[in-house]
Each structure stands twice: as structure tokens, then as C-alpha cells.
Design a protein around this motif. Sequence first.
Motif, PDB file in Angstrom:
ATOM      1  N   ASP A 117       0.843  -1.198   0.000  1.00  0.00           N
ATOM      2  CA  ASP A 117       0.000   0.000   0.000  1.00  0.00           C
ATOM      3  C   ASP A 117       0.884   1.256   0.000  1.00  0.00           C
ATOM      4  O   ASP A 117       0.718   2.172  -0.838  1.00  0.00           O
ATOM      5  N   ALA A 118       1.872   1.273   0.895  1.00  0.00           N
ATOM      6  CA  ALA A 118       2.788   2.424   0.972  1.00  0.00           C
ATOM      7  C   ALA A 118       3.571   2.555  -0.333  1.00  0.00           C
ATOM      8  O   ALA A 118       3.750   3.660  -0.861  1.00  0.00           O
ATOM      9  N   ALA A 119       4.021   1.422  -0.864  1.00  0.00           N
ATOM     10  CA  ALA A 119       4.818   1.466  -2.093  1.00  0.00           C
ATOM     11  C   ALA A 119       3.984   2.005  -3.260  1.00  0.00           C
ATOM     12  O   ALA A 119       4.470   2.813  -4.058  1.00  0.00           O
ATOM     13  N   ALA A 120       2.721   1.572  -3.355  1.00  0.00           N
ATOM     14  CA  ALA A 120       1.876   2.037  -4.467  1.00  0.00           C
ATOM     15  C   ALA A 120       1.714   3.564  -4.403  1.00  0.00           C
ATOM     16  O   ALA A 120       1.785   4.251  -5.428  1.00  0.00           O
ATOM     17  N   THR A 121       1.538   4.089  -3.201  1.00  0.00           N
ATOM     18  CA  THR A 121       1.421   5.547  -3.043  1.00  0.00           C
ATOM     19  C   THR A 121       2.745   6.223  -3.425  1.00  0.00           C
ATOM     20  O   THR A 121       2.754   7.209  -4.178  1.00  0.00           O
ATOM     21  N   ALA A 122       3.856   5.671  -2.929  1.00  0.00           N
ATOM     22  CA  ALA A 122       5.172   6.271  -3.209  1.00  0.00           C
ATOM     23  C   ALA A 122       5.493   6.237  -4.705  1.00  0.00           C
ATOM     24  O   ALA A 122       6.039   7.202  -5.247  1.00  0.00           O
ATOM     25  N   LEU A 123       5.135   5.145  -5.388  1.00  0.00           N
ATOM     26  CA  LEU A 123       5.441   5.047  -6.825  1.00  0.00           C
ATOM     27  C   LEU A 123       4.612   6.050  -7.627  1.00  0.00           C
ATOM     28  O   LEU A 123       5.087   6.592  -8.628  1.00  0.00           O
ATOM     29  N   SER A 124       3.387   6.321  -7.168  1.00  0.00           N
ATOM     30  CA  SER A 124       2.576   7.351  -7.836  1.00  0.00           C
ATOM     31  C   SER A 124       3.296   8.687  -7.787  1.00  0.00           C
ATOM     32  O   SER A 124       3.319   9.429  -8.759  1.00  0.00           O
ATOM     33  N   VAL A 125       3.887   8.992  -6.627  1.00  0.00           N
ATOM     34  CA  VAL A 125       4.586  10.269  -6.473  1.00  0.00           C
ATOM     35  C   VAL A 125       5.884  10.258  -7.286  1.00  0.00           C
ATOM     36  O   VAL A 125       6.251  11.251  -7.915  1.00  0.00           O
ATOM     37  N   ALA A 126       6.566   9.112  -7.295  1.00  0.00           N
ATOM     38  CA  ALA A 126       7.878   9.030  -7.961  1.00  0.00           C
ATOM     39  C   ALA A 126       7.757   9.264  -9.471  1.00  0.00           C
ATOM     40  O   ALA A 126       8.679   9.797 -10.091  1.00  0.00           O
ATOM     41  N   GLY A 127       6.647   8.825 -10.054  1.00  0.00           N
ATOM     42  CA  GLY A 127       6.402   9.102 -11.470  1.00  0.00           C
ATOM     43  C   GLY A 127       7.255   8.265 -12.413  1.00  0.00           C
ATOM     44  O   GLY A 127       8.055   7.423 -11.983  1.00  0.00           O
ATOM     45  N   PRO A 128       7.108   8.521 -13.733  1.00  0.00           N
ATOM     46  CA  PRO A 128       7.754   7.673 -14.743  1.00  0.00           C
ATOM     47  C   PRO A 128       9.279   7.626 -14.612  1.00  0.00           C
ATOM     48  O   PRO A 128       9.882   6.596 -14.879  1.00  0.00           O
ATOM     49  N   SER A 129       9.900   8.721 -14.191  1.00  0.00           N
ATOM     50  CA  SER A 129      11.362   8.701 -14.159  1.00  0.00           C
ATOM     51  C   SER A 129      11.907   8.127 -12.850  1.00  0.00           C
ATOM     52  O   SER A 129      13.025   7.624 -12.811  1.00  0.00           O
ATOM     53  N   GLY A 130      11.119   8.181 -11.778  1.00  0.00           N
ATOM     54  CA  GLY A 130      11.672   7.774 -10.479  1.00  0.00           C
ATOM     55  C   GLY A 130      11.165   6.440  -9.948  1.00  0.00           C
ATOM     56  O   GLY A 130      11.730   5.892  -9.003  1.00  0.00           O
ATOM     57  N   TRP A 131      10.091   5.900 -10.547  1.00  0.00           N
ATOM     58  CA  TRP A 131       9.436   4.755  -9.902  1.00  0.00           C
ATOM     59  C   TRP A 131      10.332   3.536  -9.773  1.00  0.00           C
ATOM     60  O   TRP A 131      10.295   2.819  -8.769  1.00  0.00           O
ATOM     61  N   HIS A 132      11.178   3.300 -10.771  1.00  0.00           N
ATOM     62  CA  HIS A 132      11.979   2.075 -10.769  1.00  0.00           C
ATOM     63  C   HIS A 132      12.975   2.088  -9.606  1.00  0.00           C
ATOM     64  O   HIS A 132      13.121   1.100  -8.874  1.00  0.00           O
ATOM     65  N   ARG A 133      13.612   3.233  -9.403  1.00  0.00           N
ATOM     66  CA  ARG A 133      14.602   3.356  -8.325  1.00  0.00           C
ATOM     67  C   ARG A 133      13.916   3.212  -6.949  1.00  0.00           C
ATOM     68  O   ARG A 133      14.388   2.485  -6.083  1.00  0.00           O
ATOM     69  N   ILE A 134      12.780   3.872  -6.809  1.00  0.00           N
ATOM     70  CA  ILE A 134      12.075   3.802  -5.516  1.00  0.00           C
ATOM     71  C   ILE A 134      11.537   2.385  -5.280  1.00  0.00           C
ATOM     72  O   ILE A 134      11.587   1.864  -4.166  1.00  0.00           O
ATOM     73  N   ALA A 135      11.045   1.747  -6.345  1.00  0.00           N
ATOM     74  CA  ALA A 135      10.539   0.374  -6.194  1.00  0.00           C
ATOM     75  C   ALA A 135      11.660  -0.529  -5.676  1.00  0.00           C
ATOM     76  O   ALA A 135      11.462  -1.338  -4.770  1.00  0.00           O
ATOM     77  N   ARG A 136      12.852  -0.363  -6.239  1.00  0.00           N
ATOM     78  CA  ARG A 136      14.001  -1.169  -5.779  1.00  0.00           C
ATOM     79  C   ARG A 136      14.294  -0.903  -4.318  1.00  0.00           C
ATOM     80  O   ARG A 136      14.484  -1.815  -3.526  1.00  0.00           O
ATOM     81  N   ARG A 137      14.321   0.392  -3.963  1.00  0.00           N
ATOM     82  CA  ARG A 137      14.638   0.739  -2.575  1.00  0.00           C
ATOM     83  C   ARG A 137      13.582   0.218  -1.600  1.00  0.00           C
ATOM     84  O   ARG A 137      13.887  -0.104  -0.463  1.00  0.00           O
ATOM     85  N   MET A 138      12.340   0.149  -2.064  1.00  0.00           N
ATOM     86  CA  MET A 138      11.266  -0.315  -1.173  1.00  0.00           C
ATOM     87  C   MET A 138      11.074  -1.829  -1.248  1.00  0.00           C
ATOM     88  O   MET A 138      10.154  -2.373  -0.632  1.00  0.00           O
TER      89      MET A 138
END
Length: 350
Positions: free
Chosen positions: A288-309
Motif C-alpha cells: 500500500d505504501a509502495a503504491a502511493t510512493a510510486l505514484s509520487v515518484a512518477g515515470p522517471s523515479g518509480w523504478h529506483r524507488i521500487a528497488r529501494r522499497m
Amino acid sequence: MPNRKFNPLFLALVLVLLVSACQQPEKELREKLYVFGTIVEITIRDKDEAAARAALRDVAADFRRMHKDWHAWKPGELSTLNAAIAAGKTAKVSDFLLSLLLQAQRYERTSDGLFNAAIGALVADWGFHNDDLPKGRAPPYAAIRAWVEAKPKVADLVIRDHEVSSSNRGMQLDFGGFAKGEALDRAVLQLKAHGIKNAILNAGGDLNVMGLHSKRPWRAGIRHPKTWGVIATVDLKPGEVLYTSGNYERFLEYEGVRYSHIIDPRTGWPVKHIVSASVIGRNGADADAAATALSVAGPSGWHRIARRMGVKFAMLVDDQGRIYLNPAMKARIQLEDEKAGEVILSPPLF
Ligand code: AMP
Ligand code: MG
């Protein structure tokens, strides 16, 4: 003397009776419960209807308690802590709330601050803390700027044992970004404690599954961000969860523009580009937290944040209908319409 000779017919009869006792059909029990403004539909497949009913009663009681204690805006433990923080005071919190605070700090760290549960005051400014959809205009620029400059974050909490205060009085805690996942995780533990093995818990398309649907996996649909249908289907393995954050769920509409309830803490403005982010995982609160964070991270940031999470399977849809996903996610889902939008495959996440 009675005939002790082995009687194959008798044995066959006993076997049939034994097998049919073991194969007593599973019953499907369905119940709708309410927590955090969402209806949670719980479907249990079990032979023991009484155990299933008892489990559901306990889950309902838990949901009532969570709804009260975790609500940022209604009287309860969290609002008491928020009031203490605003007044520059210290509050004593329960084990229950303490574990949520630590969890929120972990999400903040691993998302590089994109998941920010200290965002409550800004959520209130935007009007998203009411049960109804907000009306009116966006908050004044100055209010948004002031919040961004004050930079409230969950790391500002000073936690000594169960005594909690904050070095930043502008922070107001809001667990809206992971509370649903946490609630369903706790419901799963409750069902397990009652011996339930097969169930699906569905909070408006956010799901936790237990075991199987008879002998096959539970099949789930990922919500389509624009229509009421599904954009893709996926078979969930026992113990898996599927969470989607969508900017279509709650929004403020003003002068033809829709402002989503997911806010980028870097700017104080609602997320625009990503319309939905879905994550498959093994823990509801984390997904749930990751889905919210990936929405904020957007197309350029989601992959890096997904890895970190620690996310293994993710899919995002942007406002042009483009679908971003990692190869493992692509292998798991079946898109309803292969031509629905351009598919942009990322490098592997793991
Ligand atoms: P979800 O539907 O899981 O994406 O959660 C959205 C809710 O999380 C909002 O209604 C707010 O209460 C809260 N929220 C909004 N933006 C953020 C953010 N950047 N980090 C954490 N929580 C947020
Ligand atoms: Mg979320």
C-alpha cells in the motif's frame, strides 16, 4: 462363529464414507465490513462455517477499533498525538501506535521522503480529510509554500520509549497511505488464528489473499484508472497482496481541473502525471505504501524507488494511457486489451 473373512465390499463402503467425509464441500461465506471509509468484502472458503463466522466477528471488532484509533481527524489515539504535536507537547502512545510510527519512518526512509505520513496538515488544506469529496478551490499558494518550507517529516518525531513528541510542530500524522494495507494484514492474522486457510479480502480492489480458491489461485483484476472495469488480470499466489493507488479515487475538481488526493511532498501539489500505480507483494501495508510512493515518484523515479522499497512487481499507468512495468510484472499479468496503451518495459527490479 461370525464370519471374520475379509469383505471387500464392506471395505469399499468404509473408504467411500471416509473420502466423502474428507471431501465435505467447502462453503463460501461472504461478509462486508467497513473501515477507513472503504467497504471490505471478505470471502472465506472453509468447511467449518461456525469458525468462519467467529473469525469474521473478531475481524469486525478489530476494524471498529482501528477506524477509531487511527483516524487522523476523528477523536482517537492518533488525533490525540496530533494535537500534542501541534501544541509542542509530548504524548504517551500505545504499542499499537508506536509500531505504526516506526513503520511510517521506514517507508519515509526507503521512499526518499516521497511517502510522507507527516503530510496531514497539507491533506487537510486540500480538503481530503473529509469523508465527502472536497469542494471549492485549491489552497492558497502561500499555504502550500509554507508547508513545503517547513518540511515536516516523520523523522522529526522524537521517540523515547512510548513518549512521543516532534521537533517540527507543523507535522500532522496521516496514515491514509498505508492504513488499508495494515488493516487487511491484521485481518489476515485474525483469520489465521481462527484456522481459516482460504480467503480473499477485498477493499475496493486492494486485496490480500490466503490460500486458494478451491484448487486454483484467486484471480484478481487490477482496476482500470479511467473506466470502472479492469485493465489487467492476475493470479495471486497464496499469501500475496495486490494494492493500487489511483488519483481517480478521491480528488478535488475546480475549474475543470482534477487535483488528486496523492500529494508530492516536494512541491505540496497533487500528483498529476501518474493516474495509477499497482504493486503485488506479500505484505499489505508495504504494498500500500509502495503504491502511493510510486505514484509520487512518477515515470522517471518509480523504478529506483521500487528497488529501494523492495518491490518485485509494479505497474504504473500515466495520463496518456502509457503502461510502465517491470518484466516480472509483465509475465504475471494479462492485459485486458493488448492495445490499450503503449507498454514501456523497465529493466528488471530483481
Ligand atoms: P493511497 O490511496 O493508498 O495512495 O493513499 C492516499 C492517502 O494517503 C491520501 O488520502 C492521504 O491521506 C495520504 N497521502 C497523500 N499523499 C501522501 C504521500 N506523499 N505520502 C504518504 N501519504 C500520502
Ligand atoms: Mg497506498
